[in-house]
Design a protein around this motif. Structure first.
Motif, PDB file in Angstrom:
ATOM      1  N   ASN A   1       0.834  -1.214   0.000  1.00 21.48           N
ATOM      2  CA  ASN A   1       0.000   0.000   0.000  1.00 21.48           C
ATOM      3  C   ASN A   1       0.861   1.254   0.000  1.00 21.48           C
ATOM      4  OD1 ASN A   1      -2.349  -1.459   0.121  1.00 21.48           O
ATOM      5  ND2 ASN A   1      -2.803  -1.005   2.264  1.00 21.48           N
TER       6      ASN A   1
ATOM      7  N   ASP B   1       9.164   2.871   7.864  1.00 22.33           N
ATOM      8  CA  ASP B   1       8.989   1.428   7.657  1.00 22.33           C
ATOM      9  C   ASP B   1      10.095   0.710   8.429  1.00 22.33           C
ATOM     10  OD1 ASP B   1       7.267  -0.264   5.276  1.00 22.33           O
ATOM     11  OD2 ASP B   1       8.835  -1.343   6.382  1.00 22.33           O
TER      12      ASP B   1
ATOM     13  N   SER C   1      11.455   2.871  12.203  1.00 26.43           N
ATOM     14  CA  SER C   1      10.174   2.883  12.924  1.00 26.43           C
ATOM     15  C   SER C   1      10.232   2.151  14.260  1.00 26.43           C
ATOM     16  CB  SER C   1       9.109   2.246  12.034  1.00 26.43           C
ATOM     17  OG  SER C   1       7.839   2.424  12.597  1.00 26.43           O
ATOM     18  N   VAL C   2       9.149   2.325  14.986  1.00 27.97           N
ATOM     19  CA  VAL C   2       8.965   1.581  16.242  1.00 27.97           C
ATOM     20  C   VAL C   2       8.522   0.168  15.879  1.00 27.97           C
ATOM     21  CG1 VAL C   2       7.507   1.433  18.292  1.00 27.97           C
ATOM     22  CG2 VAL C   2       8.216   3.679  17.421  1.00 27.97           C
TER      23      VAL C   2
ATOM     24  N   THR D   1      -0.910  -5.467   9.956  1.00 26.30           N
ATOM     25  CA  THR D   1      -1.947  -5.664  10.968  1.00 26.30           C
ATOM     26  C   THR D   1      -1.273  -6.182  12.231  1.00 26.30           C
ATOM     27  OG1 THR D   1      -3.623  -6.170   9.315  1.00 26.30           O
ATOM     28  CG2 THR D   1      -4.001  -7.038  11.536  1.00 26.30           C
TER      29      THR D   1
ATOM     30  N   SER E   1      -5.463  -0.315   9.521  1.00 22.72           N
ATOM     31  CA  SER E   1      -5.441  -1.751   9.834  1.00 22.72           C
ATOM     32  C   SER E   1      -6.448  -2.016  10.961  1.00 22.72           C
ATOM     33  CB  SER E   1      -4.032  -2.170  10.263  1.00 22.72           C
ATOM     34  OG  SER E   1      -3.112  -1.855   9.254  1.00 22.72           O
TER      35      SER E   1
ATOM     36  N   ASN F   1       2.486  -9.745   1.263  1.00 22.42           N
ATOM     37  CA  ASN F   1       3.048  -9.790   2.624  1.00 22.42           C
ATOM     38  C   ASN F   1       1.969  -9.621   3.694  1.00 22.42           C
ATOM     39  OD1 ASN F   1       5.402  -9.930   4.386  1.00 22.42           O
ATOM     40  ND2 ASN F   1       4.910  -7.798   4.868  1.00 22.42           N
TER      41      ASN F   1
ATOM     42  N   LYS G   1      -8.181  -9.097  12.108  1.00 20.50           N
ATOM     43  CA  LYS G   1      -8.872  -8.937  10.824  1.00 20.50           C
ATOM     44  C   LYS G   1     -10.261  -9.539  10.902  1.00 20.50           C
ATOM     45  CE  LYS G   1      -7.493  -7.324   6.804  1.00 20.50           C
ATOM     46  NZ  LYS G   1      -7.165  -5.910   6.694  1.00 20.50           N
TER      47      LYS G   1
HETATM   48  P1  NAD Z   1       2.489  -4.971   3.467  1.00 19.91           P
HETATM   49  O1  NAD Z   1       2.857  -6.088   4.353  1.00 19.91           O
HETATM   50  O2  NAD Z   1       2.878  -5.012   2.045  1.00 19.91           O
HETATM   51  O3  NAD Z   1       3.041  -3.598   4.047  1.00 19.91           O
HETATM   52  C1  NAD Z   1       3.139  -3.329   5.410  1.00 19.91           C
HETATM   53  C2  NAD Z   1       4.458  -2.629   5.645  1.00 19.91           C
HETATM   54  O4  NAD Z   1       4.509  -2.251   7.017  1.00 19.91           O
HETATM   55  C3  NAD Z   1       5.690  -3.505   5.391  1.00 19.91           C
HETATM   56  O5  NAD Z   1       6.570  -2.851   4.498  1.00 19.91           O
HETATM   57  C4  NAD Z   1       6.322  -3.666   6.780  1.00 19.91           C
HETATM   58  O6  NAD Z   1       7.722  -3.716   6.700  1.00 19.91           O
HETATM   59  C5  NAD Z   1       5.825  -2.408   7.474  1.00 19.91           C
HETATM   60  N1  NAD Z   1       5.757  -2.452   8.940  1.00 19.91           N
HETATM   61  C6  NAD Z   1       5.407  -3.459   9.762  1.00 19.91           C
HETATM   62  N2  NAD Z   1       5.419  -3.049  11.046  1.00 19.91           N
HETATM   63  C7  NAD Z   1       5.782  -1.749  11.022  1.00 19.91           C
HETATM   64  C8  NAD Z   1       5.951  -0.762  12.025  1.00 19.91           C
HETATM   65  N3  NAD Z   1       5.784  -1.061  13.296  1.00 19.91           N
HETATM   66  N4  NAD Z   1       6.319   0.482  11.638  1.00 19.91           N
HETATM   67  C9  NAD Z   1       6.499   0.786  10.316  1.00 19.91           C
HETATM   68  N5  NAD Z   1       6.363  -0.107   9.346  1.00 19.91           N
HETATM   69  C10 NAD Z   1       5.996  -1.359   9.683  1.00 19.91           C
HETATM   70  O7  NAD Z   1       0.895  -4.825   3.632  1.00 19.91           O
HETATM   71  P2  NAD Z   1      -0.120  -3.990   2.719  1.00 19.91           P
HETATM   72  O8  NAD Z   1      -0.697  -4.909   1.715  1.00 19.91           O
HETATM   73  O9  NAD Z   1       0.535  -2.750   2.286  1.00 19.91           O
HETATM   74  O10 NAD Z   1      -1.265  -3.668   3.775  1.00 19.91           O
HETATM   75  C11 NAD Z   1      -1.000  -2.773   4.818  1.00 19.91           C
HETATM   76  C12 NAD Z   1      -2.090  -2.817   5.859  1.00 19.91           C
HETATM   77  O11 NAD Z   1      -3.300  -2.365   5.289  1.00 19.91           O
HETATM   78  C13 NAD Z   1      -2.349  -4.208   6.411  1.00 19.91           C
HETATM   79  O12 NAD Z   1      -2.547  -4.139   7.806  1.00 19.91           O
HETATM   80  C14 NAD Z   1      -3.634  -4.590   5.753  1.00 19.91           C
HETATM   81  O13 NAD Z   1      -4.387  -5.509   6.513  1.00 19.91           O
HETATM   82  C15 NAD Z   1      -4.320  -3.245   5.673  1.00 19.91           C
HETATM   83  N6  NAD Z   1      -5.399  -3.268   4.691  1.00 19.91           N
HETATM   84  C16 NAD Z   1      -5.126  -3.491   3.376  1.00 19.91           C
HETATM   85  C17 NAD Z   1      -6.166  -3.530   2.456  1.00 19.91           C
HETATM   86  C18 NAD Z   1      -5.936  -3.759   0.985  1.00 19.91           C
HETATM   87  O14 NAD Z   1      -6.870  -3.900   0.242  1.00 19.91           O
HETATM   88  N7  NAD Z   1      -4.731  -3.721   0.519  1.00 19.91           N
HETATM   89  C19 NAD Z   1      -7.478  -3.375   2.906  1.00 19.91           C
HETATM   90  C20 NAD Z   1      -7.715  -3.140   4.251  1.00 19.91           C
HETATM   91  C21 NAD Z   1      -6.659  -3.074   5.131  1.00 19.91           C
END
Ligand code: NAD
Length: 512
Positions: A68, A138, A174-175, A229, A278, A337, A351
């Motif tokens: 995202n 990140d 990040s934290v 999440t 999330s 991921n 979720k």
């Molecule tokens: P992703 O795993 O590709 O990206 C998440 C990123 O967060 C990763 O790069 C990871 O390294 C980073 N990360 C993890 N913990 C962290 C922290 N404490 N601080 C900073 N960075 C951190 O996931 P995504 O597909 O980009 O989705 C992101 C979130 O959005 C997820 O929680 C997902 O459930 C939520 N979401 C996505 C959708 C969708 O349609 N894509 C819909 C609803 C909710």
């Protein structure tokens, strides 16, 4: 702006749109002896003031290097540079399809025989997406060009054009607390703040936001959690329950405070709105109280994108038609991921909760079909299948009772790039949150000028269209029905502009 509104109830100056609005409601009383209800219609007069000046806005994404995060940044850059690219079929052009503000319309009314519509974004002054400055954090240090390639979301030709622009953006450390995400995320964590104390972590995040603001000459910063999440925090009295207890718990370095809660707190203390994309309970009661004290917006949880959006429409259709859903089963598999992280049971539970509650109010508000507390069976399954990458599969089965013992079974199959549904929703959350910071409202009473207020910090009650589990202020009933949520937004903005709200009664066409 492409139109003006005339009338004594609305004034527009260079800086401000002021409107008065009569809100018609009903109160209901119950007779203690007969049990009979009496309905009393009432009218309340509100004043809205909308600041017209659009500030320079920065967006900080937590999880900038994820699917995202990197795709959101890529979408903004591609639109800013008006990038065109080739797919197997045709030449494509950067766009914001899927965004409520950028790709939908609002009806103004009739001009002669012509129906007049305007783009949604013209109803009130809103920030241009291409003016947004994007940064963020990140736990993985990969620069955004490489992160975009890792995500495999954009077409190859688009990736090639975006790469040099995106590679310059590098996520801030990040934290990170590994106990909050799946163990399989550990190998991503190479960009983590080396600060063991939570209080120091909050202070560092605040410093990051201030530096971003200063360096880019920004007037407003909005922070959006689109990181992994997390599992739910186990809410404890004395830790999460009040603002004071939460701040003290941070000073004691209490373990059960999630990174997303720390981000929310840092934002509130800086006066920057925080959006939780999330499902986890980042906005614990102490955070809500802190946001009320500092008058800062917080909203969540969980972007409402594909399957859940369909669910809130389909269930609404079934129940409002008088059909009785008895079983709803939603199955997904995905290979990005996010799917990998969700394969851990504790994380999946977060979720599951946000996906499950999305229809509760639709059953609760229908006593003609459901006994109090009666709910259909509702099951959610998510599986990680790496091969399908970002192309999420969603299969749903809705079984409803119909007339005289009949059964209606609806089965859906949806294949869709998950991220490309999410990034326009993220954009809307940013654009609309920023707009809401410029709207103030008050209630006209008999004597004197009304006192003007900001909206309640929990703006999920306004932005529910974009959120799976919108968190509402105490006492405000939850609404999950998608078209009610859209009408809420449209009508609020119409009222701010001095226009009548939409009733959809079509009275002017009803005379013979
Ligand atoms: P992703 O795993 O590709 O990206 C998440 C990123 O967060 C990763 O790069 C990871 O390294 C980073 N990360 C993890 N913990 C962290 C922290 N404490 N601080 C900073 N960075 C951190 O996931 P995504 O597909 O980009 O989705 C992101 C979130 O959005 C997820 O929680 C997902 O459930 C939520 N979401 C996505 C959708 C969708 O349609 N894509 C819909 C609803 C909710």
């Amino acid at each position: 702006m492409s139109f003006t509104v005339e009338g004594s109830h609305v004034q527009e100056t260079e800086d401000l749109i002021s409107s008065s609005f009569a809100s018609h409601g009903t109160s209901v009383e119950k007779d203690a002896t007969t049990g009979k209800y009496t309905v009393k219609p009432y009218t309340r007069e509100f004043i809205f003031q909308t600041e017209k000046k659009i500030p320079k806005v920065g967006v900080m994404l937590v999880g900038l290097g994820g699917n995202n995060g990197s795709s959101f940044a890529g979408m903004i850059i591609a639109n800013k540079l008006k990038i065109k690219w080739n797919t197997k079929q045709k030449e494509m052009q950067a766009n914001f399809i899927g965004s409520l503000t950028q790709a939908t319309s609002i009806r103004l009314g009739k001009c002669g025989d012509e129906e007049v519509y305007i783009p949604f974004k013209e109803i009130l002054p809103m920030v241009e997406p291409t003016d947004l400055v994007v940064s963020g954090w990140d736990i993985n240090s990969m620069p955004l060009g490489d992160a975009m390639r890792r995500a495999q979301v954009f077409d190859y030709d688009l990736q090639q054009q975006l790469y040099p622009h995106m590679q310059k953006i590098v996520p801030l450390p990040s934290v990170f607390d590994p106990s909050y995400v799946a163990a399989n995320q550990g190998d991503r964590a190479n960009n983590v703040l080396a600060l063991p104390k939570k209080e120091d972590q909050v202070n560092k995040l605040r410093q990051d936001m201030r530096e971003f603001k200063e360096k880019n000459g920004l007037e407003k910063v909005i922070v959006l959690w689109t990181a992994n999440t997390e599992r739910f925090s186990v809410e404890q009295d004395g830790v999460h329950d009040t603002a004071k207890n939460l701040m003290e718990a941070i000073r004691r370095n209490e373990s059960e405070i999630s990174p997303s809660t720390l981000f929310a707190i840092a934002c509130i203390l800086e006066g920057n709105p925080f959006i939780n994309g999330s499902p986890q309970n980042a906005l614990v009661p102490g955070v809500v109280e802190l946001a009320q004290i500092h008058k800062t917006f917080i909203t969540g949880a969980d972007f409402k994108t594909g399957q859940t959006k369909i669910k809130s429409v389909l269930t609404d259709f079934l129940v409002s038609s008088g059909l009785k859903p008895r079983s709803i089963v939603s199955y997904n598999h995905l290979g990005n991921n996010d799917g990998k992280n969700l394969s851990a049971a504790q994380v999946f539970e977060s979720k599951e909760r946000s996906k499950k509650h999305v229809v509760d109010d639709i059953f609760d508000g229908n006593p003609a079909l459901y006994e109090p507390g009666e709910q259909p069976d509702h099951c959610i399954v998510i599986k990680y299948v790496p091969y399908v990458q970002d192309s999420k599969r969603a299969m749903d089965e809705y079984i409803s009772e119909i007339c005289m013992g009949g059964v209606n079974t609806i089965v859906l199959h949806n294949t869709c790039e998950d991220t490309l549904l999410a990034i326009p929703v993220m954009l809307d959350l940013v654009v609309l949150t920023e707009l809401l910071t410029r709207i103030h409202m008050g209630e006209k009473t008999n004597g004197g000028e009304p006192e003007m207020h900001n909206f309640h910090p929990l703006i999920g009650c306004i932005l529910g269209f974009l959120l799976k589990a919108p968190q509402f202020p105490k006492g405000v009933p939850t609404v999950n029905s998608l078209f009610k949520q859209r009408l809420c937004l449209e009508n609020l903005f119409r009222a701010c502009r001095g226009m009548n709200t939409r009733t959809c009664m079509g009275l002017n066409k009803m005379f013979n």
